[in-house]
Write an enzyme that holds these catalytic residues in place. Structure first.
Site: not given
Length: 122
Positions: A65, A72
């Site tokens: 994660e 991102e």
């Protein structure tokens, strides 16, 4: 380049962890699930080996994660326009999180399932 000491390195690392947990909804969900699994593991009195497997699996999900968050952020920094190459990078990073999460569910079922069934069936 400015040198940083160990304390500052830890501060930066914890800032990164905190940023992920504060801003990423899925990381928050993973943390809540990890806490529930931790409580369940205490109730089921897991062995040290079972705890090691569970903790490694939880760590895998949180780390993927965090890497997804890095991908991102880095891609959003490089361009605000749509780029199919950036889409691939973001999709692959998100896919890695999904695979880690699915793996953790399977591991959780394998490790927690038998003792949980035993406890629930008396």
């Amino acid at each position: 380049m400015r040198e940083i000491n160990r304390l500052q390195s830890f501060q930066y690392a914890f800032a990164g962890i905190w940023h992920t947990l504060k801003t990423q909804r899925n990381a928050q969900i993973h943390l809540v699930v990890a806490f529930i699994i931790f409580i369940l593991g205490l109730w089921l009195k897991l062995t040290l080996t079972e705890w090691a497997i569970i903790v490694l699996t939880m760590g895998l999900v949180i780390v993927t994660e965090m890497l997804n968050t890095v991908a991102e952020a880095a891609m959003d920094y490089t361009s605000t326009d749509f780029d199919p190459r950036i889409k691939i990078i973001k999709d692959v990073a998100a896919g890695a999180v999904l695979i880690a999460a699915i793996t953790s569910v399977v591991v959780g079922l394998l490790v927690l399932g038998p003792p949980l069934l035993k406890r629930l069936t008396f």
